[in-house]
Every structure is written in C-alpha cells, then in structure tokens.
Design an enzyme around this catalytic site. Structure first.
Site, PDB file in Angstrom:
ATOM      1  N   ASN A 202      13.493  -5.578  42.472  1.00 37.47           N
ATOM      2  CA  ASN A 202      12.328  -5.532  43.353  1.00 37.47           C
ATOM      3  C   ASN A 202      12.562  -6.317  44.636  1.00 37.47           C
ATOM      4  OD1 ASN A 202      10.687  -3.843  41.854  1.00 37.47           O
ATOM      5  ND2 ASN A 202       9.872  -5.508  40.619  1.00 37.47           N
TER       6      ASN A 202
ATOM      7  N   GLU B 157      16.542  -7.002  33.580  1.00 32.48           N
ATOM      8  CA  GLU B 157      16.848  -8.268  34.236  1.00 32.48           C
ATOM      9  C   GLU B 157      16.548  -9.414  33.281  1.00 32.48           C
ATOM     10  OE1 GLU B 157      15.978  -7.330  38.922  1.00 32.48           O
ATOM     11  OE2 GLU B 157      14.243  -7.552  37.593  1.00 32.48           O
TER      12      GLU B 157
ATOM     13  N   SER C 199       7.420  -8.503  36.556  1.00 33.45           N
ATOM     14  CA  SER C 199       8.253  -7.909  37.602  1.00 33.45           C
ATOM     15  C   SER C 199       8.332  -8.778  38.848  1.00 33.45           C
ATOM     16  CB  SER C 199       7.693  -6.537  37.996  1.00 33.45           C
ATOM     17  OG  SER C 199       6.378  -6.664  38.509  1.00 33.45           O
TER      18      SER C 199
ATOM     19  N   HIS D  50      12.861  -8.398  32.161  1.00 39.75           N
ATOM     20  CA  HIS D  50      12.163  -7.389  32.954  1.00 39.75           C
ATOM     21  C   HIS D  50      12.804  -6.018  32.827  1.00 39.75           C
ATOM     22  CE1 HIS D  50      11.185  -5.551  37.090  1.00 39.75           C
ATOM     23  NE2 HIS D  50      10.223  -5.261  36.246  1.00 39.75           N
TER      24      HIS D  50
END
Length: 503
Positions: free
Chosen positions: A190, A152, A119, A140
């Site tokens: 994130n 992702e 992540s 991800h």
C-alpha cells in the site's frame, strides 16, 4: 513453537479467505465474530465456495469435507484460549482493535502469537494494548486471499524475532509468500501503491487529459492491469481515500503521498465507485457504461516531411523505422525545414520546454512518449503553440497502422513517464529506508498489485538512467519535491547497477 490451531476473529470476506487457506493447508481454525450469526454465515459461504471449486474439479469431495471439518464456529471469545495463533481481521480502527487485543490477551496463553490483518495501522500502536507486546505482529493479506499469494509480515518496534520467523514459516505452510517489512505507514504494497494512485489524480487535476485517456494510456500503453481511476472505482473511495489521507499524515505531509481534493469531494458526494453505480465512471449492474472511445483520427492522406529528435538513440531507430514503413518522407537535415513536422521523443519535459531546448519552432512540434509499448499504444503531446495542421498530421501518422493514439495537453513527463517514474522512485525510497529488502519489495508489489514487473525490476527494464532523467527534469521544471529522485536510484543509475543491487 509449531502452529497447530489458529483462531480467526472477524469472519468477513478477508477473514474467511484467511480461514480457507489455513484450513486447506491442514490447520485447525476457530472462527469467532462478535456479530450474532456472522461466523456461521461465513462458514456457510465458504462451503458454497468450496462446493463450486469441487464442481470445477479443483477440489475433491474429501478435500472439501476435510477443510470444513477443520473449521469450528465458536460462541464466545473465551473459547479461543487454546489457539497457537490468533488472527484479528475486523474493522480498520485503531481503538476498536486495541480493545479487542486486550480481550484476546486475557484468554490466550502467554506463548500464543497475536497478529492483525491491518492494511495501514501501526502494529507498534496496536501492541501497546497488550502486556506481552513482543508477541504482536502484523500479518497483512490481500483480497481475494486464496488467489493473492502474498502476505506482509510486519514487525512492530518490540516484536520478538522468533514471532516473525514463525509467521514467515506459517505463511509458506499455507501456500503464501511471506515478506518481512518494518512497521511503517502502508508497509510495502500500500505504500508503493500511493505513487500510482496519487499521480493519476494529479494528472487529472492538472487537466492533462480525461479520465478515460489516463486509464487507457496506463493500461494499454504502460501495461498496468487497470488504470488508476478505474482502480479507485473498484476499491471504492470510502476505503481508499481515508487510506491516502492516513498515509500522508502519518508521514507528516510528505509531498510524495499528497492526496487530491477531488476524491474528498467525491467521497462527500457519495460517488465512491462501482458499488454505488457512480465514481469516476458510471456503472449499471457493475458494468462500466461511459468509458470514452479512442480519439477520432484526422482524415489526412498527404503528409509533410517529418524531422525527428530523440533523447535516446534507440528511440530514433524505432521512430524512423516506423515512419519509413508508413511511407512518410524523413527530413534528415541537421535542422528541420521550415515546413517539416518536428517529432520529439523527450523524457520528463513538456513539449514547450523541449522545443526551446532544441531551438525548434513550437508551432511545428509534437512530442511522443517512447516509454510505453510503441506497438500497443502511443501518446502524443503538442506544445501550447502547435498548429492544428501539425497536430492532425502527427495524429494521423501514428495511427496509420491501427495502433491506438492518445493526444494529451502539455504535461511534464506525459502520463506514463511520470507515473512509472513515481512508482519506481518510491520503491527505491522504500529500499533506501530499509523498510524491506529490495527483492521482497519487488515480489510483494508484483504479487500484491498485479504489476507486470516488480517496481525495481521495472526500473531495470526501462533503464534507471532514463527514470532518473525523467525525475530530474520534472523536479527542475515544477520545483515540486514529490519528484525528487531517491538516493537509491541516483547511485545505481550513475554506477550502471541494477536497482535490485545491494551492498
């Protein structure tokens, strides 16, 4: 190359979620975990999940049987040798992952693709452990994997293009939207999420209002699914604080990502969130027990005249219609009378700055945030000098129809304005850096974080000029570079173009 067999190394919650969607899509999945018995436990827990889905009518008996038959538990890592794709889903530690990648590469074919569900770690750094670095990528997923339909697809500096294309196709095959992103700290989701979490902490640290009010304003007023502080409690600070520090340091202390000392203190004290019963809130059996109720409304029945000033004409119409509907007499003069309550709908400023800019008596001024849904929740901000008489008048007036009202201390940009502006501005900066396409940023954040809009679409919905005004004023007042507007935002606001517009 067509992926027929996938190996999953690491059979925790995330790993088994990935295994589930792949097996349900017809992919043969090899399960390995270095922890003794963990892979068997993971498959058994997944069987229980599938059985529950069958009981609810979402899967047939044949679906469950076929999915489980595609899941094969391995005893040794060497048994993954025939996999076309290997997905690593272990602890978020660069050195441990690099060691595992060396072990995996020693047994798989030269054509197999090797990906990490990381992540926040650098895919380029992970690939340095391998001889064939071009086949290494990031893949991800988000928890819970079967429900969060986004993944992702991260290209390291030397990742081969055919690997990214294959992963994007595979993501689609297993029912997820694959979004391509460069190998930068936090990738898309994130990375963008830093704005929401760190600004919530900064607002709390400035003493603007309480934990409960911050969450209430952003949840009930701005439309986020959860407030930033209750979200910290859900994800747990032993997970989220190290990520904040990691992204901040990976970007060489970029002010936009600056963490707050409070979460480091809470982590040190073990107050990491819901799972231990105490974080920003207290919990019993996983249920929050101490969220403060709405602030008490002053008992006022006789009101002074109200004079209104707004930055945007549309806000004046909304406020005057509301005041008329509630039987409040308006002061329509160019300048307010000596005894009128002055309501100012301002952007990016605190109430004192607005009062001085408009030449008003600060004792009479109460600012209102019009960026939130006016019919769901309202935020009022008196100046430091506003008298109790006018504070109470404003509170009572805007609570007359039963809508929730939060009264906060002075802050540039209230709570919602500054938070929304930071989220939108950071997404603009990610687009400016070409980390991902504007449309992929929008879709990834909406699906990955559950926002009501993608951040760039949200900026269009609220108005790019309004977001730019908030940031420019906050930058001018605070001199804090975290609020500097992105060039992507500035150009599109000035040209009246969508934030999704590309040349």
């Amino acid at each position: 190359m067509s992926i027929q067999t996938m190996a999953l190394v690491g059979t925790g919650v995330m790993g088994m979620g990935i295994a589930q969607i792949a097996a349900q899509a017809g992919v043969n999945v090899l399960l390995f975990d270095a922890r003794d018995g963990a892979a068997h436990t993971g498959k058994e827990k997944l069987k229980q999940t599938l059985d529950k889905l069958q009981a609810k009518g979402k899967l047939t008996e044949d679906d469950v049987k076929a999915t489980l038959e595609r899941l094969v538990v391995l005893d040794k890592l060497e048994q993954i040798k025939d996999a076309d794709l290997v997905v690593e889903a272990i602890i978020e530690n660069l050195e441990i992952k690099q060691t595992l990648f060396k072990q995996i590469e020693a047994v798989i074919s030269p054509e197999a693709i090797l990906v990490s569900n990381t992540s926040s770690l650098s895919v380029t750094a992970l690939a340095t452990a391998c001889q064939h670095q071009g086949r290494v990528a990031g893949f991800h997923f988000f928890n819970p994997v079967p429900l969060m339909k986004i993944v992702e697809v991260i290209a390291g500096l030397v990742t081969d293009e055919h690997v990214i294309e294959e992963l994007l196709d595979f993501a689609k095959r297993i029912g997820h939207l694959g979004v391509r992103t460069k190998d930068t700290p936090g990738f898309i989701v994130n990375h963008t999420g830093r704005a929401y979490s760190t600004e919530g902490l900064k607002i709390l640290g400035e003493g603007v209002t309480t934990v409960s009010e911050i969450d209430r304003i952003l949840r009930d007023g701005a439309g986020f699914r959860m407030g930033p502080l209750e979200l910290f409690d859900l994800t747990a600070l032993d997970v989220s604080h190290p990520v904040m520090e990691s992204i901040y340091n990976q970007f060489y202390q970029e002010p936009r990502y600056r963490p707050h000392p409070l979460t480091r203190q809470m982590l040190t004290a073990g107050r990491v969130g819901r799972k231990v019963g105490h974080g920003f809130y207290q919990y019993v059996d996983g249920k929050k027990i101490d969220e403060a109720p709405l602030q008490s409304v002053p008992n006022i029945t006789i009101f002074d005249k109200v004079w209104v000033a707004t930055d945007l004409e549309q806000d004046a119409d909304i406020l005057k219609q509301y005041l008329n509907a509630q039987g409040i007499e308006l002061d329509s003069a160019e300048d307010p009378a000596n005894d009128s309550l002055c309501i100012v709908a301002t952007y990016g400023e605190d109430a004192t700055t607005t009062a001085l800019r408009l030449g008003l008596n600060p004792e009479h001024v109460v600012a209102i945030d019009m960026i939130t849904d006016f019919n769901r929740h309202r935020t009022l901000m008196p100046s430091l000098a506003t008298s109790r008489h006018y504070k109470d008048q404003a509170h009572a007036i805007f609570a007359k129809d039963g809508t929730g009202v939060s009264v906060i201390a002075e802050s540039v940009g209230f709570v919602a304005q500054r938070t929304l502006a930071m989220v939108i501005n950071l997404a603009c900066d990610i687009a400016q850096q070409q980390i991902a396409t504007a449309s992929d940023i929008d879709q990834a954040v909406k699906l990955g974080l559950g926002y009501p809009f993608g951040p760039l679409s949200w900026g269009d919905h609220l108005g790019a000029e309004r977001i730019l005004l908030i940031l420019e004023r906050m930058s001018a007042i605070t001199l804090d570079p975290r609020y500097r507007p992105s060039p992507w935002l500035q150009r599109r606001a000035h040209l009246n173009l969508s934030l999704l517009h590309t040349a």
